[in-house]
Design an enzyme around this catalytic site. Sequence first.
Site, PDB file in Angstrom:
ATOM      1  N   HIS A   5      49.121  49.671  28.969  1.00  7.49           N
ATOM      2  CA  HIS A   5      49.895  48.703  29.605  1.00  7.49           C
ATOM      3  C   HIS A   5      49.197  48.317  30.863  1.00  7.49           C
ATOM      4  O   HIS A   5      49.144  49.287  31.610  1.00  7.49           O
ATOM      5  CB  HIS A   5      51.389  49.281  29.836  1.00  7.49           C
ATOM      6  N   HIS A  32      48.594  42.312  38.574  1.00 10.96           N
ATOM      7  CA  HIS A  32      49.755  42.849  38.346  1.00 10.96           C
ATOM      8  C   HIS A  32      50.359  43.053  39.520  1.00 10.96           C
ATOM      9  O   HIS A  32      50.141  43.877  40.263  1.00 10.96           O
ATOM     10  CB  HIS A  32      49.755  44.045  37.595  1.00 10.96           C
TER      11      HIS A  32
END
Length: 308
Positions: free
Chosen positions: A28, A102
């Site tokens: 992830h 991110h």
Amino acid sequence: MSSYDWMSQLPVELHTIPLYQLAIPGSHDAMSYDLDINSKIIEPARLTRYSKICCLRRILRRWAATQEVTITEQLNAGVRYFDLRIARKPDDTNPTRLYFHHGLYTRTDVETGLKRINVWAEKHPKEVIILSLSHFYGFDKTNEANLHNHLIQFIKDLFGTRLLLSMTNPTLKSCWEKGKNVIVSYDHSEHQRHALWQSITYFYGNTMDRAKIKSKLQDALEKKRPSDYFFVCGLNPTLPHDVRILKYVLRLCDSFPKVIRRGLWKLLPWVNQQHQKTPMNIVASDVVTRDGFVATIVKLNLKHAEKK
């Protein structure tokens, strides 16, 4: 079974089943180990105006870096699915350069990151790698098509004959026979160009509560999982998007990887149990080299082989 080149070591009866029936360890936010502390904040949106505050960027990095080791180390550990989120810096002088992201941008640009994956893929021809490209951030409307076209062409040129074009029921055997070991899912319907694979559904709990994560994933696996395509069961917890986030980020000696390490090992027994009821395909996590995550997922395939 070694996790390093585990696909080539699977029992022969698993060589001819569709790849979406194999249990595959996934990463992830795979590139988040590389987040740039000097980057502008790009999410959450309410914090972008405070990008110049260094301590805020440091806090954000501690809670946005979901992985601890490089993409090559993740591959070496046995990870075969990578969640890669793409972004364009608005002030970049290079018209086609892209980065991963991110919360912050990464230091490594997308082309460099993909080249590292390609080097590994060349050395391990029987290990099939699935790259999921998504969250295309900062693509200006006037240049969006050009950016997508450039990236897709780069992917085709880079992976060349190893790139498996979208097809029905790919298996390890069919990939090996054709000399293919890279699959690219492109989460933008207008720019898949048929050669790349459609987006892969990612089921996740959207909470920090492990019990709720298990409950939501169980519900998704029982009611929503596709029978003829890849899907991801994401074990990753998710920080709150409101004031409740302060409960976590104000812990000055804590970080997101530390939170994961305290809880991942408690989720893995559930994975074993749930897989018996609703077989999983890609199982993705944060801190993928910890707590026997990869080995746990790879061993699910042996249970599948015993049933055949």
